[in-house]
Design a protein around this motif. Sequence first.
Motif, mmCIF file in Angstrom:
data_model
loop_
_atom_site.group_PDB
_atom_site.id
_atom_site.type_symbol
_atom_site.label_atom_id
_atom_site.label_comp_id
_atom_site.label_asym_id
_atom_site.label_seq_id
_atom_site.Cartn_x
_atom_site.Cartn_y
_atom_site.Cartn_z
ATOM 1 N N GLN A 208 -13.298 -7.831 -7.183
ATOM 2 C CA GLN A 208 -12.715 -8.811 -6.260
ATOM 3 C C GLN A 208 -11.415 -8.287 -5.656
ATOM 4 N N THR B 213 -14.430 -14.800 -2.533
ATOM 5 C CA THR B 213 -13.755 -15.995 -2.046
ATOM 6 C C THR B 213 -14.244 -16.312 -0.638
ATOM 7 N N SER C 177 -10.276 -19.610 3.006
ATOM 8 C CA SER C 177 -9.565 -20.035 1.801
ATOM 9 C C SER C 177 -8.555 -18.974 1.363
ATOM 10 N N PRO D 184 -7.303 -16.052 -0.891
ATOM 11 C CA PRO D 184 -8.043 -15.016 -1.634
ATOM 12 C C PRO D 184 -7.674 -14.999 -3.116
ATOM 13 N N THR D 185 -8.662 -15.181 -3.960
ATOM 14 C CA THR D 185 -8.440 -15.159 -5.404
ATOM 15 C C THR D 185 -7.902 -13.791 -5.830
#
Length: 458
Positions: A290, A297, A301, A303-304
């Motif tokens: 990720q 994600t 939104s 972003p994790t």
Amino acid sequence: MSVQLNRFMSVMVAGALVALTMATPAGAVFDPIGTEPVAPYAQPVDASVPKRGCTTTPADPKNTVSSTPAVQVIYAWHEGNGNNYEAYVERIAKIVDRMDWLLDESTNYDQHIKTSCRTGYDTSTYSGYAHALVIPEKIELADTTGETGPYAIADDLWAAGYDHDNRKYLVFEDFNGTATAHCGSVCVATTDDWDSATMMHELIHLHDVDHAKVSEVPNTFSLNDIMISQYNDWQIDQEFNTYYDPSETSALFYTSSYPDTRKVNLATLAQLTTPTCCDVGYSNDLLTAQERTIEATAPYSSPTGFSVSGGGWMQVTPPGSDGQVSARYYDGRRSLTMNVQSHAEGFVSITRKPAVTAGQRYKFFARLTTGTSGNVKLRLSWYNGSNSLISTSDSSLYALTSSWQEYNVSAIAPSGTATVQLSVVSPSGQNFSYLTDSWQLNHCNNTGNTPDGCRLSG
Ligand SMILES: [Zn+2]
């Protein structure tokens, strides 16, 4: 032999393969020996290549139903060029040894090819191992005057009893054949141009991997990769973000461009051993999938795994033009958009601080682009064991362009360092947006093979 276009899975509607082969030597005697690639750096001489050896307990190669998944190596011949098995058997075994070497050497993970061997030979000697590993097979269905395609090879093997789903057949053709991959009656990776990278390229195709694409740009190829330039390059997905991530086998990557929706990770191929960390290899990465690809994600939104501070705000890139979206919003690929505001220096950072070792070199790679213009730099921020900042190492200031260029900064972790934070920094006074993707934190421990021990750019 020729340029071969072939669908390697009959159920596939996309993902056509292109496999180039070298020219056939003129004359009556067919010469299948190819040239080994020497990028990103030269391979060892034959005597230094580790012997792969047999993975399976030697057994009947036509009765492998209860055996562990493995590759079965075949020497294929036909009446037109004759049976030269004894002349070539050790050469083929050495090419398989090199295939295993390049898989293991591509990354800092220990991973190997599982090989199938037959009974009847003393595998403690190289000759015995080669004879147990490589099985001669006359291809009755071959075209003895022209080119033989993979369908004839697969059908011939199946008819001869080499018909098990747990085997991928590596077929070294001693006649005018094709470098390609095909799953029909059985799954075959074939080539009449014998070198380790060409055969590994075809074996990788059998795991549903297409030619390596740049993640950010539709229909653009990643040039430094065995899945596009196997004539020059032996390395496998040096960015850990296209089709191979041994550090996170649950991570999957789009292997081709829209509308293809296949997702794969070569590290899970059943005919390979489970990858284990860590040894020294050409490339490595200390981030999560990720953190490298931002794909988990949703668009719009936050972003994790990333944080922003100072002048600006971030979001997962919304749908847009192909050139600005990584690569197309609707095929699942994502990038991060930073909307820079002028009132202060802006920072996009990976929130997590990976552990590093003081005195060792690290290199931070990121791809960046903008639809307008603006300047940024890459930063490594070094922290001690109490999470206090020791110092920072910055790249020069880059004027971003409209293409997805890869930028980097490398430095040696200073004394007392325990962790590092990665950031893209935009100096104050600017109002623009940029996109970023394909982050990588490389531990430069590949000493002696690349100039600074890091994987090469590109
Ligand atoms: Zn190919």
